[in-house]
Write a protein that holds these residues in place. Structure first.
Motif, PDB file in Angstrom:
ATOM      1  N   SER A   1       0.282 -16.610  14.520  1.00 14.14           N
ATOM      2  CA  SER A   1      -1.070 -16.221  14.874  1.00 14.14           C
ATOM      3  C   SER A   1      -1.845 -17.436  15.344  1.00 14.14           C
ATOM      4  O   SER A   1      -1.626 -18.558  14.861  1.00 14.14           O
ATOM      5  CB  SER A   1      -1.779 -15.598  13.660  1.00 14.14           C
ATOM      6  N   ALA A   2      -2.777 -17.224  16.279  1.00 17.01           N
ATOM      7  CA  ALA A   2      -3.666 -18.298  16.711  1.00 17.01           C
ATOM      8  C   ALA A   2      -4.690 -18.632  15.632  1.00 17.01           C
ATOM      9  O   ALA A   2      -5.305 -19.704  15.660  1.00 17.01           O
ATOM     10  CB  ALA A   2      -4.377 -17.895  18.004  1.00 17.01           C
ATOM     11  N   ASP A   3      -4.856 -17.721  14.672  1.00 22.86           N
ATOM     12  CA  ASP A   3      -5.788 -17.929  13.552  1.00 22.86           C
ATOM     13  C   ASP A   3      -5.020 -17.661  12.259  1.00 22.86           C
ATOM     14  O   ASP A   3      -5.207 -16.640  11.606  1.00 22.86           O
ATOM     15  CB  ASP A   3      -6.976 -16.970  13.698  1.00 22.86           C
ATOM     16  N   PRO A   4      -4.120 -18.574  11.887  1.00 27.21           N
ATOM     17  CA  PRO A   4      -3.187 -18.287  10.795  1.00 27.21           C
ATOM     18  C   PRO A   4      -3.844 -18.082   9.447  1.00 27.21           C
ATOM     19  O   PRO A   4      -3.383 -17.235   8.661  1.00 27.21           O
ATOM     20  CB  PRO A   4      -2.258 -19.501  10.797  1.00 27.21           C
ATOM     21  N   ASP A   5      -4.902 -18.836   9.111  1.00 27.37           N
ATOM     22  CA  ASP A   5      -5.535 -18.663   7.804  1.00 27.37           C
ATOM     23  C   ASP A   5      -6.059 -17.239   7.640  1.00 27.37           C
ATOM     24  O   ASP A   5      -5.838 -16.590   6.621  1.00 27.37           O
ATOM     25  CB  ASP A   5      -6.673 -19.668   7.626  1.00 27.37           C
ATOM     26  N   ARG A   6      -6.753 -16.772   8.663  1.00 25.56           N
ATOM     27  CA  ARG A   6      -7.285 -15.410   8.606  1.00 25.56           C
ATOM     28  C   ARG A   6      -6.154 -14.379   8.579  1.00 25.56           C
ATOM     29  O   ARG A   6      -6.204 -13.412   7.800  1.00 25.56           O
ATOM     30  CB  ARG A   6      -8.183 -15.160   9.820  1.00 25.56           C
ATOM     31  N   ALA A   7      -5.117 -14.585   9.397  1.00 26.29           N
ATOM     32  CA  ALA A   7      -4.008 -13.634   9.463  1.00 26.29           C
ATOM     33  C   ALA A   7      -3.301 -13.512   8.121  1.00 26.29           C
ATOM     34  O   ALA A   7      -2.946 -12.411   7.681  1.00 26.29           O
ATOM     35  CB  ALA A   7      -3.016 -14.060  10.549  1.00 26.29           C
TER      36      ALA A   7
ATOM     37  N   GLU B   1      -5.707 -11.744   5.478  1.00 24.29           N
ATOM     38  CA  GLU B   1      -5.812 -10.313   5.751  1.00 24.29           C
ATOM     39  C   GLU B   1      -4.490  -9.605   5.449  1.00 24.29           C
ATOM     40  O   GLU B   1      -4.486  -8.464   4.944  1.00 24.29           O
ATOM     41  CB  GLU B   1      -6.235 -10.074   7.199  1.00 24.29           C
TER      42      GLU B   1
END
Length: 237
Positions: free
Chosen positions: A216-222, A225
């Motif tokens: 993911s381009a936004d791994p922390d959020r991915a 979630e």
């Protein structure tokens, strides 16, 4: 932890950098479950002995790093073949076994597992085929890592396969994927049905690690979630 340039690569890291990671882990009381080596430049079933020797050297260096850092195992897959002009199963088996004959004694010496993972681009990727192979070869210093997204894309029925792997299951890798494209997406947007898989893992009393492997381009959020999605019906212990 990924072993690839950009994350960490043993041959380009200084002794001080290796020690810094070791100190960080000890100070924070963090355990690395696995060192995961993407199999782009490594092929343990290569037909050429030079490529197998190179691949074994790369994996051996990962095993040594795992021992230094107290990691449980190093993830590998059985290698790949040319899809246009594939080698016979007998030849691929012979080549993979020759690599294992080098790596298994080293893993045993270092007290680190070789965790062999299902991967649909490998010549040997279905869970029951991996089980049959190692029932013949032997299980010394060997565990199996089962990747849910890989299984889905490879049309390997995880709900049926996981109970058969129970005795040798070292890690579950969690991501989602559509069936028409091979991806490792955040959970809940792909074709994987996680609830029955969670129920099967509960039924076999699985207590190993569940490892998110999400691109993911936004791994922390991915990851956060995905954890929230998973915890609705699967709470790893």
């Amino acid at each position: 932890m990924m072993l690839i340039p950009g994350h960490f690569w043993p041959s380009t890291a200084t002794v001080a950098e290796r020690k810094a990671v070791e100190s960080f882990l000890n100070e924070r009381n963090i355990r690395i479950e696995t060192l995961n080596q993407p199999n782009l430049d490594v092929n343990l079933a290569a037909l050429t002995p030079e490529c197998r020797n190179y691949s074994c050297g790369v994996v051996a260096s990962a095993l040594e790093l795992a021992a230094d850092w107290g990691a449980t195992g190093v993830v590998v897959n059985p290698g790949k073949t040319n899809p246009v002009f594939p080698a016979s199963l007998e030849k691929l088996t012979e080549c993979f076994q020759s690599s294992l004959d080098i790596l298994v004694p080293r893993a045993a010496e270092l007290q680190v597992q070789l965790i062999v993972k299902n991967h649909p681009l490998s010549w040997l990727y279905k869970g029951t085929d991996l089980l049959s192979f190692f029932n013949r070869y032997g299980w010394t210093s060997i565990g199996l890592g089962y990747d849910i997204a890989n299984a889905a894309f490879g049309r390997d029925p995880a709900v049926d396969v996981i109970p058969q792997l129970k005795k040798h299951l070292s890690a579950i890798y969690v991501a989602d994927t559509p069936l028409e494209d091979f991806r490792h997406d955040p959970l809940g947007g792909g074709a994987v049905s996680f609830e029955p898989i969670a129920q099967v893992l509960e039924s076999i009393d699985y207590r190993g690690p569940s490892i998110f492997e999400i691109v993911s381009a936004d791994p922390d959020r991915a990851i956060l979630e995905s954890a929230s999605f998973l915890n609705k019906f699967w709470r790893p212990r």
